[in-house]
Design a protein around this motif. Structure first.
Motif, mmCIF file in Angstrom:
data_model
loop_
_atom_site.group_PDB
_atom_site.id
_atom_site.type_symbol
_atom_site.label_atom_id
_atom_site.label_comp_id
_atom_site.label_asym_id
_atom_site.label_seq_id
_atom_site.Cartn_x
_atom_site.Cartn_y
_atom_site.Cartn_z
ATOM 1 N N GLU A 1 76.110 19.634 -65.460
ATOM 2 C CA GLU A 1 76.188 20.186 -64.102
ATOM 3 C C GLU A 1 75.935 21.692 -64.151
ATOM 4 O O GLU A 1 75.916 22.292 -65.209
ATOM 5 C CB GLU A 1 77.574 19.913 -63.495
ATOM 6 N N HIS A 2 75.757 22.303 -62.978
ATOM 7 C CA HIS A 2 75.548 23.748 -62.916
ATOM 8 C C HIS A 2 76.749 24.482 -62.319
ATOM 9 O O HIS A 2 76.750 25.705 -62.225
ATOM 10 C CB HIS A 2 74.308 24.071 -62.090
ATOM 11 N N GLU A 3 77.766 23.734 -61.913
ATOM 12 C CA GLU A 3 78.943 24.348 -61.310
ATOM 13 C C GLU A 3 80.164 23.488 -61.602
ATOM 14 O O GLU A 3 80.101 22.268 -61.546
ATOM 15 C CB GLU A 3 78.745 24.473 -59.792
ATOM 16 N N ILE A 4 81.280 24.151 -61.919
ATOM 17 C CA ILE A 4 82.546 23.437 -62.118
ATOM 18 C C ILE A 4 83.639 24.193 -61.362
ATOM 19 O O ILE A 4 83.511 25.370 -61.061
ATOM 20 C CB ILE A 4 82.936 23.291 -63.609
ATOM 21 N N GLY A 5 84.724 23.492 -61.065
ATOM 22 C CA GLY A 5 85.883 24.093 -60.416
ATOM 23 C C GLY A 5 86.987 24.283 -61.431
ATOM 24 O O GLY A 5 87.193 23.445 -62.304
ATOM 25 N N ILE A 6 87.688 25.395 -61.310
ATOM 26 C CA ILE A 6 88.831 25.691 -62.180
ATOM 27 C C ILE A 6 90.015 26.016 -61.286
ATOM 28 O O ILE A 6 89.950 26.949 -60.478
ATOM 29 C CB ILE A 6 88.537 26.889 -63.105
ATOM 30 N N GLU A 7 91.081 25.249 -61.410
ATOM 31 C CA GLU A 7 92.293 25.542 -60.642
ATOM 32 C C GLU A 7 93.185 26.431 -61.486
ATOM 33 O O GLU A 7 93.459 26.149 -62.649
ATOM 34 C CB GLU A 7 93.031 24.259 -60.291
ATOM 35 N N HIS A 8 93.617 27.548 -60.893
ATOM 36 C CA HIS A 8 94.456 28.504 -61.614
ATOM 37 C C HIS A 8 95.519 29.031 -60.659
ATOM 38 O O HIS A 8 95.202 29.684 -59.662
ATOM 39 C CB HIS A 8 93.604 29.659 -62.156
ATOM 40 N N HIS A 9 96.769 28.720 -60.937
ATOM 41 C CA HIS A 9 97.906 29.143 -60.112
ATOM 42 C C HIS A 9 97.695 28.805 -58.633
ATOM 43 O O HIS A 9 97.932 29.624 -57.742
ATOM 44 C CB HIS A 9 98.182 30.643 -60.261
ATOM 45 N N GLY A 10 97.211 27.601 -58.386
ATOM 46 C CA GLY A 10 97.047 27.128 -57.018
ATOM 47 C C GLY A 10 95.771 27.571 -56.331
ATOM 48 O O GLY A 10 95.497 27.152 -55.216
ATOM 49 N N ALA A 11 94.981 28.418 -56.966
ATOM 50 C CA ALA A 11 93.712 28.873 -56.381
ATOM 51 C C ALA A 11 92.559 28.161 -57.084
ATOM 52 O O ALA A 11 92.638 27.865 -58.273
ATOM 53 C CB ALA A 11 93.555 30.378 -56.534
ATOM 54 N N LEU A 12 91.495 27.884 -56.334
ATOM 55 C CA LEU A 12 90.314 27.241 -56.899
ATOM 56 C C LEU A 12 89.241 28.285 -57.169
ATOM 57 O O LEU A 12 88.874 29.067 -56.288
ATOM 58 C CB LEU A 12 89.760 26.182 -55.943
ATOM 59 N N TYR A 13 88.776 28.323 -58.397
ATOM 60 C CA TYR A 13 87.686 29.199 -58.812
ATOM 61 C C TYR A 13 86.471 28.336 -59.109
ATOM 62 O O TYR A 13 86.602 27.199 -59.548
ATOM 63 C CB TYR A 13 88.065 29.986 -60.072
ATOM 64 N N ARG A 14 85.285 28.884 -58.875
ATOM 65 C CA ARG A 14 84.040 28.183 -59.176
ATOM 66 C C ARG A 14 83.308 28.933 -60.273
ATOM 67 O O ARG A 14 83.038 30.130 -60.144
ATOM 68 C CB ARG A 14 83.166 28.090 -57.931
ATOM 69 N N LEU A 15 82.980 28.232 -61.345
ATOM 70 C CA LEU A 15 82.208 28.802 -62.443
ATOM 71 C C LEU A 15 80.817 28.206 -62.371
ATOM 72 O O LEU A 15 80.657 26.991 -62.398
ATOM 73 C CB LEU A 15 82.868 28.482 -63.786
ATOM 74 N N LYS A 16 79.800 29.074 -62.214
ATOM 75 C CA LYS A 16 78.434 28.611 -62.010
ATOM 76 C C LYS A 16 77.509 29.157 -63.084
ATOM 77 O O LYS A 16 77.698 30.275 -63.564
ATOM 78 C CB LYS A 16 77.897 29.084 -60.661
ATOM 79 N N ILE A 17 76.477 28.377 -63.406
ATOM 80 C CA ILE A 17 75.388 28.835 -64.260
ATOM 81 C C ILE A 17 74.256 29.271 -63.324
ATOM 82 O O ILE A 17 73.803 28.492 -62.490
ATOM 83 C CB ILE A 17 74.890 27.728 -65.203
ATOM 84 N N THR A 18 73.804 30.511 -63.461
ATOM 85 C CA THR A 18 72.740 31.028 -62.606
ATOM 86 C C THR A 18 71.379 30.537 -63.091
ATOM 87 O O THR A 18 71.258 29.946 -64.165
ATOM 88 C CB THR A 18 72.732 32.566 -62.607
ATOM 89 N N ARG A 19 70.355 30.815 -62.296
ATOM 90 C CA ARG A 19 68.987 30.450 -62.697
ATOM 91 C C ARG A 19 68.574 31.160 -63.978
ATOM 92 O O ARG A 19 67.737 30.678 -64.719
ATOM 93 C CB ARG A 19 68.007 30.802 -61.582
ATOM 94 N N GLN A 20 69.147 32.333 -64.215
ATOM 95 C CA GLN A 20 68.833 33.091 -65.431
ATOM 96 C C GLN A 20 69.674 32.650 -66.625
ATOM 97 O O GLN A 20 69.563 33.206 -67.710
ATOM 98 C CB GLN A 20 69.046 34.592 -65.197
#
Length: 68
Positions: free
Chosen positions: A42-61
């Motif tokens: 995939e090119h994007e994943i979600g990370i839950e940290h202390h109740g907040a959702l973060y998105r980690l993405k791979i860019t085109r570069q």
């Protein structure tokens, strides 16, 4: 392409006997995961940290961006 160099983050400030700070190589253990293992095609994943959702993405570069 893997440009990860584990020694990049193996520096720690140490105080010597004369109270001056200096940088020394100190062996630190850092758990390292491959981005292939994290993303599994995939090119994007979600990370839950202390109740907040973060998105980690791979860019085109091929770089990583973390957004809240």
């Amino acid at each position: 392409m893997n440009t990860h160099n584990p020694s990049d983050f193996r520096y720690r400030v140490r105080r010597s006997d004369d109270n001056s700070a200096r940088f020394e190589r100190v062996p630190l253990t850092v758990r390292t995961l491959s981005s292939n293992t994290l993303f599994q095609g995939e090119h994007e994943i979600g990370i839950e940290h202390h109740g907040a959702l973060y998105r980690l993405k791979i860019t085109r570069q091929g770089k990583l961006i973390l957004n809240k």
